[in-house]
Design an enzyme around this catalytic site. Structure first.
Site, PDB file in Angstrom:
ATOM      1  N   LEU A  29       0.849  -1.197   0.000  1.00 12.78           N
ATOM      2  CA  LEU A  29       0.000   0.000   0.000  1.00 12.78           C
ATOM      3  C   LEU A  29       0.887   1.250   0.000  1.00 12.78           C
ATOM      4  O   LEU A  29       0.787   2.097   0.874  1.00 12.78           O
ATOM      5  CB  LEU A  29      -0.961  -0.013   1.200  1.00 12.78           C
ATOM      6  CG  LEU A  29      -2.220   0.817   1.011  1.00 12.78           C
ATOM      7  CD1 LEU A  29      -3.181   0.152   0.029  1.00 12.78           C
ATOM      8  CD2 LEU A  29      -2.938   1.047   2.339  1.00 12.78           C
ATOM      9  N   GLY A  30       1.732   1.328  -1.019  1.00 12.58           N
ATOM     10  CA  GLY A  30       2.513   2.551  -1.233  1.00 12.58           C
ATOM     11  C   GLY A  30       1.649   3.565  -1.961  1.00 12.58           C
ATOM     12  O   GLY A  30       0.415   3.496  -1.914  1.00 12.58           O
ATOM     13  N   ARG A  31       2.305   4.478  -2.654  1.00 13.73           N
ATOM     14  CA  ARG A  31       1.544   5.521  -3.359  1.00 13.73           C
ATOM     15  C   ARG A  31       0.555   4.915  -4.345  1.00 13.73           C
ATOM     16  O   ARG A  31      -0.616   5.305  -4.412  1.00 13.73           O
ATOM     17  CB  ARG A  31       2.502   6.456  -4.101  1.00 13.73           C
ATOM     18  CG  ARG A  31       3.234   7.390  -3.185  1.00 13.73           C
ATOM     19  CD  ARG A  31       4.315   8.127  -3.939  1.00 13.73           C
ATOM     20  NE  ARG A  31       5.514   7.315  -4.010  1.00 13.73           N
ATOM     21  CZ  ARG A  31       6.748   7.767  -3.790  1.00 13.73           C
ATOM     22  NH1 ARG A  31       6.945   9.036  -3.522  1.00 13.73           N
ATOM     23  NH2 ARG A  31       7.784   6.971  -3.867  1.00 13.73           N
ATOM     24  N   ILE A  32       1.031   3.938  -5.125  1.00 12.60           N
ATOM     25  CA  ILE A  32       0.160   3.336  -6.150  1.00 12.60           C
ATOM     26  C   ILE A  32      -0.925   2.482  -5.492  1.00 12.60           C
ATOM     27  O   ILE A  32      -2.104   2.569  -5.856  1.00 12.60           O
ATOM     28  CB  ILE A  32       1.005   2.535  -7.165  1.00 12.60           C
ATOM     29  CG1 ILE A  32       1.889   3.501  -7.976  1.00 12.60           C
ATOM     30  CG2 ILE A  32       0.107   1.711  -8.092  1.00 12.60           C
ATOM     31  CD1 ILE A  32       2.906   2.828  -8.893  1.00 12.60           C
TER      32      ILE A  32
ATOM     33  N   ARG B 238       5.125  -4.465   4.457  1.00 19.28           N
ATOM     34  CA  ARG B 238       6.103  -4.614   5.543  1.00 19.28           C
ATOM     35  C   ARG B 238       5.582  -4.011   6.837  1.00 19.28           C
ATOM     36  O   ARG B 238       5.823  -4.525   7.904  1.00 19.28           O
ATOM     37  CB  ARG B 238       7.417  -3.935   5.150  1.00 19.28           C
ATOM     38  CG  ARG B 238       8.292  -4.809   4.266  1.00 19.28           C
ATOM     39  CD  ARG B 238       9.617  -4.124   4.049  1.00 19.28           C
ATOM     40  NE  ARG B 238       9.387  -2.801   3.468  1.00 19.28           N
ATOM     41  CZ  ARG B 238       9.676  -2.469   2.218  1.00 19.28           C
ATOM     42  NH1 ARG B 238      10.215  -3.337   1.420  1.00 19.28           N
ATOM     43  NH2 ARG B 238       9.443  -1.263   1.754  1.00 19.28           N
TER      44      ARG B 238
ATOM     45  N   ILE C 229       0.151  -5.170 -11.473  1.00 19.02           N
ATOM     46  CA  ILE C 229       0.667  -3.987 -12.179  1.00 19.02           C
ATOM     47  C   ILE C 229       2.045  -3.613 -11.620  1.00 19.02           C
ATOM     48  O   ILE C 229       2.540  -2.515 -11.875  1.00 19.02           O
ATOM     49  CB  ILE C 229      -0.295  -2.766 -12.072  1.00 19.02           C
ATOM     50  CG1 ILE C 229      -0.776  -2.533 -10.639  1.00 19.02           C
ATOM     51  CG2 ILE C 229      -1.507  -2.949 -12.973  1.00 19.02           C
ATOM     52  CD1 ILE C 229       0.143  -1.825  -9.744  1.00 19.02           C
TER      53      ILE C 229
ATOM     54  N   ARG D  64       5.551  -5.898 -10.857  1.00 10.91           N
ATOM     55  CA  ARG D  64       6.621  -6.491 -11.656  1.00 10.91           C
ATOM     56  C   ARG D  64       6.293  -7.964 -11.845  1.00 10.91           C
ATOM     57  O   ARG D  64       5.801  -8.613 -10.899  1.00 10.91           O
ATOM     58  CB  ARG D  64       7.971  -6.379 -10.946  1.00 10.91           C
ATOM     59  CG  ARG D  64       8.597  -5.003 -11.022  1.00 10.91           C
ATOM     60  CD  ARG D  64       9.041  -4.653 -12.447  1.00 10.91           C
ATOM     61  NE  ARG D  64       9.651  -3.348 -12.518  1.00 10.91           N
ATOM     62  CZ  ARG D  64       9.017  -2.232 -12.890  1.00 10.91           C
ATOM     63  NH1 ARG D  64       7.733  -2.258 -13.204  1.00 10.91           N
ATOM     64  NH2 ARG D  64       9.672  -1.090 -12.961  1.00 10.91           N
TER      65      ARG D  64
ATOM     66  N   ASP E  41      -0.301  -6.660 -16.297  1.00 10.39           N
ATOM     67  CA  ASP E  41       0.429  -5.654 -17.085  1.00 10.39           C
ATOM     68  C   ASP E  41       1.904  -6.016 -17.186  1.00 10.39           C
ATOM     69  O   ASP E  41       2.627  -5.446 -18.000  1.00 10.39           O
ATOM     70  CB  ASP E  41       0.277  -4.274 -16.422  1.00 10.39           C
ATOM     71  CG  ASP E  41       0.910  -3.156 -17.245  1.00 10.39           C
ATOM     72  OD1 ASP E  41       0.740  -3.172 -18.490  1.00 10.39           O
ATOM     73  OD2 ASP E  41       1.576  -2.272 -16.672  1.00 10.39           O
TER      74      ASP E  41
ATOM     75  N   GLU F  53       9.496  -9.965 -20.658  1.00 16.56           N
ATOM     76  CA  GLU F  53       8.889  -8.927 -21.507  1.00 16.56           C
ATOM     77  C   GLU F  53       9.862  -8.547 -22.616  1.00 16.56           C
ATOM     78  O   GLU F  53      11.057  -8.434 -22.357  1.00 16.56           O
ATOM     79  CB  GLU F  53       8.563  -7.689 -20.666  1.00 16.56           C
ATOM     80  CG  GLU F  53       7.561  -7.983 -19.578  1.00 16.56           C
ATOM     81  CD  GLU F  53       7.357  -6.800 -18.612  1.00 16.56           C
ATOM     82  OE1 GLU F  53       7.832  -5.697 -18.907  1.00 16.56           O
ATOM     83  OE2 GLU F  53       6.740  -7.006 -17.572  1.00 16.56           O
TER      84      GLU F  53
ATOM     85  N   HIS G 275       2.682  -4.067 -20.488  1.00 14.99           N
ATOM     86  CA  HIS G 275       3.449  -3.200 -19.570  1.00 14.99           C
ATOM     87  C   HIS G 275       3.291  -1.736 -20.018  1.00 14.99           C
ATOM     88  O   HIS G 275       4.261  -1.077 -20.396  1.00 14.99           O
ATOM     89  CB  HIS G 275       4.936  -3.598 -19.514  1.00 14.99           C
ATOM     90  CG  HIS G 275       5.631  -3.023 -18.306  1.00 14.99           C
ATOM     91  ND1 HIS G 275       6.715  -3.601 -17.706  1.00 14.99           N
ATOM     92  CD2 HIS G 275       5.381  -1.900 -17.589  1.00 14.99           C
ATOM     93  CE1 HIS G 275       7.110  -2.869 -16.676  1.00 14.99           C
ATOM     94  NE2 HIS G 275       6.311  -1.818 -16.592  1.00 14.99           N
TER      95      HIS G 275
HETATM   96  C1  8YV Z   1       7.779   1.668 -17.341  1.00 18.15           C
HETATM   97  C2  8YV Z   1       7.348   1.168 -14.901  1.00 18.15           C
HETATM   98  O1  8YV Z   1       8.081   0.382 -17.574  1.00 18.15           O
HETATM   99  O2  8YV Z   1       7.665   3.099 -13.649  1.00 18.15           O
HETATM  100  C3  8YV Z   1       7.886   1.920 -13.744  1.00 18.15           C
HETATM  101  O3  8YV Z   1       8.512   1.307 -12.880  1.00 18.15           O
HETATM  102  O4  8YV Z   1       7.215   0.001 -14.844  1.00 18.15           O
HETATM  103  C4  8YV Z   1       6.931   1.899 -16.142  1.00 18.15           C
HETATM  104  O5  8YV Z   1       6.578   3.152 -15.973  1.00 18.15           O
HETATM  105  C5  8YV Z   1       9.022   2.395 -17.498  1.00 18.15           C
HETATM  106  O6  8YV Z   1       9.962   2.319 -16.575  1.00 18.15           O
HETATM  107  C6  8YV Z   1       9.079   3.216 -18.707  1.00 18.15           C
HETATM  108  O7  8YV Z   1      10.061   4.092 -18.804  1.00 18.15           O
END
Ligand code: 8YV
Length: 308
Positions: free
Chosen positions: A152-155, A175, A230, A232, A256, A261, A279
């Site tokens: 539960l960080g910013r995103i 954590r 969304i 990694r 995503d 990738e 992604h």
């Molecule tokens: C992009 C991301 O892959 O911010 C991130 O960590 O996964 C995405 O915004 C990216 O790094 C594009 O430059």
């Protein structure tokens, strides 16, 4: 003399033009023989421009003896060897905040698409099956469902605030318990996954979270469960996830990010219960422009002796 910068991955065109005017850019990304380019310029490079996707590994860092700054576009820095940078006092900058909204929007898009069969139902309409076979099967509502957020960080917080009006119960793990957050904190991921109908992965990547969403966590989420990632690809055991999606042990997924990738496991192509996005969560004109501008601003601040 203009500082010499190695471009490992390019920025947006507008900001590349700004960089080109202010610095001496060496295009590692475009070089037919990147090693030959490094042999020629490596001693003179003081900064690297890269992205979260491309990063900068220990070997590359080792080849740049005078490197002082790595300016990356992206919030994630799991592809940049941070210990190798720290050891040499190399400053690393990323681009948080500006992409939070778009990434959170994407999580909600994938969630609704996966749960409400957007892709399959679109196909049902286009193929004429609706006319031939009648109404599409009933699906599951959001209200009253249990949404677990991993990280539960910013995103993660932006996802929670978008999901809340749809009426699920929300809990999170991470954590630490976040101060000032009303949602229930569940310290144990397995307990959260067992409780949840939907698990959204919004934690950072890297060694600490590698394989966190294991076969066991996926099985706790279960046949009615939805996994959204969304963050990694590395955070999820992709082999276990694919097996569970195939067998029905996991209900659905909205993804995503992936292990490999952009050449993702072809087994994913065949999964009907999965929505795939390339992604692309931060990939809007506005956000990628703001990310690129932060890279420009960080470079300027660094070379003018201001805080990055
Ligand atoms: C992009 C991301 O892959 O911010 C991130 O960590 O996964 C995405 O915004 C990216 O790094 C594009 O430059």
């Amino acid at each position: 003399m203009k500082p010499e910068i190695l471009v490992v991955a390019p920025n947006q065109p507008t900001q590349m033009a700004v960089l080109d005017a202010s610095y001496n850019l060496h295009r590692y990304d475009l070089a037919p023989d990147p090693q030959a380019l490094l042999a020629e310029v490596s001693d003179r490079i003081v900064a690297v421009v890269t992205t979260g996707g491309r990063g900068l590994n220990a070997e590359q860092i080792g080849q740049l003896p005078n490197l002082q700054l790595v300016a990356s576009s992206g919030v994630g820095y799991d592809t940049i060897d941070i210990p190798a940078c720290s050891e040499r006092g190399i400053v690393v900058t990323n681009t948080p905040d500006v992409l939070t909204d778009d990434v959170a929007d994407t999580a909600i898009m994938l969630l609704l698409a996966a749960r409400r069969h957007l892709v399959q139902a679109d196909r049902y309409v286009r193929s004429g099956d609706w006319g031939r076979n009648g109404p599409y099967p009933l699906l599951s509502a959001m209200r009253g469902k249990r949404l677990g957020i991993v990280g539960l960080g910013r995103i993660g917080q932006a996802i929670a605030s978008r999901a809340a009006p749809m009426g699920p119960e929300i809990a999170y793990t991470g954590r630490i318990r976040k101060p000032g957050v009303d949602h229930r904190f569940e310290p144990d991921l397995k307990t959260l996954a067992n409780w949840a109908d939907i698990l959204i992965v919004a934690t950072s990547g890297g060694a600490d979270t590698q394989g966190l969403i294991s076969a066991q966590i996926i099985s706790e989420l279960g046949p009615q469960g939805t996994l959204i990632n969304i963050a990694r690809g590395s955070v999820v055991d992709e082999t276990a996830m694919i097996a569970a999606l195939k067998s029905g042990d996991l209900g659905s997924a909205g993804l995503d990010v992936y292990w490999n990738e952009p050449n993702i496991d072809p087994a994913l192509w065949l999964l009907e219960n999965t929505v795939l996005y390339p992604h692309h969560a931060s990939a809007t004109f506005e956000t990628r422009g703001a990310m690129a501008q932060l890279v420009v601003d960080n470079l300027a601040a660094f070379f003018q002796g201001r805080p990055v």
